[in-house]
Structure formats: structure tokens, C-alpha cells
Design a protein around this motif. Structure first.
Motif, PDB file in Angstrom:
ATOM      1  N   MET A 133       0.862  -1.205  -0.087  1.00  0.00           N
ATOM      2  CA  MET A 133      -0.023   0.120  -0.019  1.00  0.00           C
ATOM      3  C   MET A 133       0.691   1.298  -0.132  1.00  0.00           C
ATOM      4  N   ARG A 134       2.091   1.410   0.534  1.00  0.00           N
ATOM      5  CA  ARG A 134       2.993   2.225   0.397  1.00  0.00           C
ATOM      6  C   ARG A 134       3.276   2.695  -0.915  1.00  0.00           C
ATOM      7  N   ARG A 135       3.292   1.905  -2.022  1.00  0.00           N
ATOM      8  CA  ARG A 135       3.370   2.077  -3.247  1.00  0.00           C
ATOM      9  C   ARG A 135       2.191   2.634  -4.011  1.00  0.00           C
ATOM     10  N   LEU A 136       1.024   1.810  -3.598  1.00  0.00           N
ATOM     11  CA  LEU A 136      -0.265   2.246  -4.294  1.00  0.00           C
ATOM     12  C   LEU A 136      -1.169   3.105  -3.551  1.00  0.00           C
ATOM     13  N   ARG A 137      -0.862   3.585  -2.300  1.00  0.00           N
ATOM     14  CA  ARG A 137      -2.017   4.426  -1.734  1.00  0.00           C
ATOM     15  C   ARG A 137      -2.291   5.645  -2.488  1.00  0.00           C
ATOM     16  N   TYR A 194      11.154   3.658   3.723  1.00  0.00           N
ATOM     17  CA  TYR A 194      10.237   3.343   4.754  1.00  0.00           C
ATOM     18  C   TYR A 194      10.150   3.612   6.039  1.00  0.00           C
ATOM     19  N   GLU A 195      11.477   3.082   6.790  1.00  0.00           N
ATOM     20  CA  GLU A 195      11.555   3.016   7.944  1.00  0.00           C
ATOM     21  C   GLU A 195      12.129   4.305   8.583  1.00  0.00           C
ATOM     22  N   GLU A 196      13.036   4.782   7.935  1.00  0.00           N
ATOM     23  CA  GLU A 196      13.766   5.986   8.601  1.00  0.00           C
ATOM     24  C   GLU A 196      13.044   7.418   8.856  1.00  0.00           C
ATOM     25  N   PRO A 197      13.010   7.942  10.111  1.00  0.00           N
ATOM     26  CA  PRO A 197      12.062   9.016  10.220  1.00  0.00           C
ATOM     27  C   PRO A 197      12.729  10.222   9.364  1.00  0.00           C
ATOM     28  N   GLY A 198      11.770  11.266   9.449  1.00  0.00           N
ATOM     29  CA  GLY A 198      12.459  12.577   8.466  1.00  0.00           C
ATOM     30  C   GLY A 198      11.256  12.638   7.428  1.00  0.00           C
ATOM     31  N   TRP A 243       7.825  -6.082  -9.551  1.00  0.00           N
ATOM     32  CA  TRP A 243       8.683  -5.454  -8.387  1.00  0.00           C
ATOM     33  C   TRP A 243       9.951  -6.035  -8.546  1.00  0.00           C
ATOM     34  N   ALA A 244      10.477  -7.078  -9.036  1.00  0.00           N
ATOM     35  CA  ALA A 244      11.928  -7.416  -9.312  1.00  0.00           C
ATOM     36  C   ALA A 244      12.444  -6.379 -10.341  1.00  0.00           C
ATOM     37  N   LEU A 245      12.004  -5.969 -11.372  1.00  0.00           N
ATOM     38  CA  LEU A 245      12.340  -4.871 -12.151  1.00  0.00           C
ATOM     39  C   LEU A 245      12.406  -3.695 -11.512  1.00  0.00           C
ATOM     40  N   GLU A 246      11.589  -3.022 -10.627  1.00  0.00           N
ATOM     41  CA  GLU A 246      11.445  -1.781 -10.032  1.00  0.00           C
ATOM     42  C   GLU A 246      12.268  -1.849  -8.815  1.00  0.00           C
ATOM     43  N   TYR A 247      12.816  -2.890  -8.374  1.00  0.00           N
ATOM     44  CA  TYR A 247      13.615  -2.940  -7.188  1.00  0.00           C
ATOM     45  C   TYR A 247      14.667  -2.018  -6.876  1.00  0.00           C
ATOM     46  N   ASP A 248      14.585  -1.551  -5.700  1.00  0.00           N
ATOM     47  CA  ASP A 248      15.389  -0.329  -5.233  1.00  0.00           C
ATOM     48  C   ASP A 248      15.904  -0.631  -3.691  1.00  0.00           C
ATOM     49  N   PRO A 249      17.096  -0.911  -3.759  1.00  0.00           N
ATOM     50  CA  PRO A 249      17.846  -1.427  -2.285  1.00  0.00           C
ATOM     51  C   PRO A 249      17.553  -0.328  -1.309  1.00  0.00           C
ATOM     52  N   ASP A 250      17.084   0.900  -1.588  1.00  0.00           N
ATOM     53  CA  ASP A 250      16.797   1.754  -0.645  1.00  0.00           C
ATOM     54  C   ASP A 250      15.575   2.007   0.019  1.00  0.00           C
ATOM     55  N   LEU A 251      14.615   0.908  -0.391  1.00  0.00           N
ATOM     56  CA  LEU A 251      13.302   0.943  -0.205  1.00  0.00           C
ATOM     57  C   LEU A 251      13.097   0.913   1.400  1.00  0.00           C
TER      58      LEU A 251
END
Length: 432
Positions: free
Chosen positions: A244-248, A330-334, A318-326
Motif C-alpha cells: 500500500m505504500r506504493r499504491l495508496r 520506509y523506516e527512517e524518520p524524517g 517488483w523485481a524490475l522496479e526493485y530499489d535497495p533503498d526501499l
């Protein structure tokens, strides 16, 4: 093993015998191409660091073996950092399970049907927060609960008017129930009440925590596979939350518009560049808003493919779009802006990125890249271009031609065509 025959994957997602009109599955487990359990385990270091670059190419070529699909999806969707260890991931998993249990408990305290193994398909509250006594709800929630839902609402309202957030949430609960009983009803898995109620619980908890989106039709189609692939309800919830983070954005509605309209206008812009004749024809027919493609973008082709093939399509995307920083995004504040800029500044390992993400990294643009789903829909339109130009004399014809693709699409070919169109679009867009 090389040379071994391809194995059908349908046995992992059993269809009810009376359902004979479901699309035929094209995906097969191909030794040497499909990501196997052995190859997946070999991608981890002894302490748990994952070399995801090793596996992305294989997923793009042949998908994921159904027995490990759930755990691989958790990485593809950014639930875990590939650079984390086994121990670190276990700590995160436990923390998330506790967090989900806390949210679910909040929901249960408001409306005890949550977590009871039951669910509702009729409204229990009016828009101004008054209880509704519907006989259907009494049937659905008893036996098994100490009080019927009307009593639950009465107890809730006895302390004064209900909070706006509570009313809004309770108004969605029966709508979730109505969608749950329609979701993947051809699958044996959903003959069990416990699986239906698990789907209802997850969507109800999500609607409680995401007040901007709440619940919208189509979200049950996105959540359903998570419950089948991940045994623990909390793990399935977090996998859905990451999706949902991707699609919301598609589901966010304002008084004047639906979020997916942004993607539809992107689709129009792409089609105008790669197939101007078709775009002009669609505009002439009154379809310049591309609303006929609404469903494909909202539920990521769930209706156009068999259940098994839609999962294959998703994991290739998702494999084609994969970003190692995902994970860190999502997790880090700011602020999101800061995070996005930090991510751009970081030198990403190209080998750990998906093929589509690599193409986007070459573009020097401040705009967010378009999701591959837009190019997937564009590839379907391109494929049907001559038919649409010759046979479509109104929007009904456009819808009919596109409905006829159900069960006739090839997921791997669709991804490959989407990649080609993406390159073509970038080249042509540069020139204009």
C-alpha cells in the motif's frame, strides 16, 4: 535440475472444482529459470546478509517458486533490508507482530467482532453514529460473541457521541465484509471462514491506522495473496502495508478526484507519445481520460490474469522496479523529501537494483519515475491498437476489446513489452 520438465503451479492455489470459467494459468515452475529454494538460500551469507542482485535476474526470467514466494516478497516490497542479519530481521518481525497485535486490540475494544473469527456484511452504525439493528448482522456475529453488534454499538455510544474517526472506521466495516466474500471466491482457500475473517481483520486494522485512505474497493484483491503466502497474520498485514505504500496514492480520494486519475493521465501522456494515432482515436471516442484502464491500474491486473499468473506478474514487476533503498525510505524518520534526496545522493549499487530502476537512474529528472504498471497497461493498448482503431466506434467497444484480453495475456511477455515501451517513451520524450 536442468533438463527436468516444467511443473504446473496451480496445485499451490487450488481452484474449487465447480469453478470452470477461471483463466488458464500459463506460469510453470521451470528448473534453472524459476527462483528455487536452493538458489534463494544460497543468496544469503552465513549471518543473513542477502545478495538480492543474484536473485532479481532469476525472478525476472522465471518468477519465484510458490513455496518461498511469501518470504521473497517481504524483501521485494521493502519489509526488510537485504543488508540486515537473520537476528536483526527476527527482532524487526517480533516488534511488528507486537505492533499489529496492539492495533488489532484497539479495534477489538471498539468493535469486538474484530479478531472473533467472524465478520459483518451489513452496516452497524449510521453516519451520525447511531446503532443500526440489522438482522443479518445478528446472524453473522452469533453464536460466538457474548453480545450482538447492536449492543456493542450501544455500549460504545453510552458514554456520549462517538469520535469522528471511530464513526468513519465503523462505516467501512460492512463494506470490507461485502468485498471479502467476493474476493478470490474461486479458490478452495477461501472456503474456510477463518481465512475470510483473517482477510477482514487485516483490512479493518489497516483502515483504522491509515485514516487518509481507510478502505477502498480493490484493496481486498491486493491483500488476499498475502494471507495465502504468509501464515502469520501480522506478517501478512505488514506485507500488505508495504504494498500500500506504493499504491495508496491510487486510493486517496478528494471531493473532486480519485488518486488513480494521476496514473491514468500518465498513461494518456505515454500513449500520446508512443502511439499518437491511438491516443487521438480514444480522445475522439470520449475516452481521453482513460477511465477504461481504471481497474488494471487499481488492482494490478488481478482480473486479467489467473490468480497464479497475477502473482507471477507482480513479482516480475517488483523485481524490475526493485530499489535497495526501499527499506530505509520506509523506516527512517524524517521528511519524505529529505529521504528522497538522501537516496539520490547515495551511490546505489546498480547490481542490486532492478532493470527498470536502473533505466530510471539514468534519467536526470527531479520528477518521480512512472511505475512500470503504467507501461504494462500501455503495452496492452499498443498490442490491441489496430483492433481498437478499426473496430472501436464507442467506449463500450473499447471496454469489450479490453475485457477480451482476460486469460489471454502472457505475464512475462507483458513485462518485456512494458520495458521496451519505457525505453521508447524516454527516447521520444527527450526529443519533444
Amino acid at each position: 535440475m536442468w533438463g527436468a520438465p516444467a511443473e504446473p503451479a496451480d496445485s499451490y492455489y487450488e481452484v474449487r472444482p465447480e469453478c470452470t470459467d477461471v483463466p488458464i494459468t500459463k506460469f510453470k515452475i521451470k528448473p534453472g529459470k524459476t527462483l528455487s529454494v536452493r538458489k534463494w538460500q544460497a543468496a544469503f551469507s552465513p549471518d543473513g546478509h542477502l545478495d538480492l542482485g543474484k536473485t532479481l535476474y532469476r525472478i525476472q526470467r522465471g518468477g519465484i517458486h510458490p513455496s518461498i514466494r511469501g518470504e521473497v516478497w517481504e524483501f521485494l516490497l521493502g519489509c526488510y533490508d537485504p543488508k540486515s542479519t537473520f537476528d536483526e530481521r527476527e527482532q524487526i518481525r517480533e516488534h511488528r507482530r507486537v505492533q499489529y497485535a496492539r492495533w488489532k486490540n484497539e479495534c477489538r475494544e471498539i468493535f469486538p467482532v474484530v479478531g472473533s473469527g467472524k465478520f459483518i456484511t451489513a452496516p452497524v452504525i449510521t453516519e451520525d453514529g447511531q446503532p443500526i439493528q440489522d438482522p443479518l448482522v445478528l446472524l453473522e456475529t452469533n453464536p460466538g460473541l457474548n453480545a450482538d453488534s447492536t449492543e456493542m454499538v450501544k455500549q460504545l455510544t453510552s458514554h456520549g457521541p462517538l469520535d469522528k474517526k471511530v464513526i468513519q472506521w465503523m462505516l467501512t466495516l460492512h463494506q470490507i465484509g461485502l468485498d471479502v466474500i467476493r474476493t478470490d471466491r474461486t479458490l478452495v482457500f477461501y472456503e474456510k471462514q477463518e481465512n475470510l475473517s483473517k482477510l477482514w481483520d487485516i483490512l479493518s486494522v489497516y483502515a483504522w491506522i491509515d485514516t487518509d485512505v481507510g478502505y477502498c474497493q480493490g484493496m481486498s484483491d491486493l491483500c488476499s495473496p498475502m494471507i495465502m503466502l504468509l501464515e502469520d497474520e501480522a506478517d501478512a498485514f505488514w506485507c500488505f502495508e508495504r504494498l500500500m505504500r506504493r499504491l495508496r496514492g491510487n486510493f486517496r480520494c478528494t471531493e473532486g478526484s480519485v488518486g488513480v486519475e494521476t496514473q491514468l493521465s500518465n498513461l494518456a501522456a505515454v500513449t500520446q507519445v508512443i502511439d499518437p494515432k491511438l491516443h487521438q482515436h480514444l480522445e475522439t471516442l470520449g475516452g481521453g481520460d482513460y477511465l477504461f484502464a481504471f481497474r488494471m491500474l487499481m488492482v494490478l491486473f488481478r482480473r486479467e490474469f489467473s490468480f497464479c499468473d497475477s502473482l507471477y506478474l507482480w513479482e516480475m514487476m517488483w523485481a524490475l522496479e526493485y530499489d535497495p533503498d526501499l527499506f530505509s525510505l520506509y523506516e527512517e524518520p524524517g521528511s519524505n523529501i529529505e529521504k528522497a534526496e538522501d537516496a539520490k545522493a547515495k551511490a546505489k549499487s546498480i547490481r542490486q537494483c532492478g532493470k527498470y530502476e536502473r533505466e530510471n537512474m539514468k534519467i536526470k529528472s527531479s520528477d518521480a519515475p512512472l511505475p512500470i504498471s503504467v507501461f504494462l497497461v500501455a503495452s496492452v493498448l499498443k498490442d490491441k491498437s489496430s483492433m481498437l482503431l478499426q473496430e472501436a466506434r464507442g467506449l463500450d467497444d473499447v471496454v469489450k476489446i479490453l475485457n477480451d484480453i482476460t486469460g489471454n495475456l502472457d505475464a512475462k511477455k507483458a513485462c518485456s513489452e512494458a520495458m521496451k515501451l519505457h525505453k521508447k517513451y524516454l527516447k521520444k520524450a527527450k526529443k519533444t
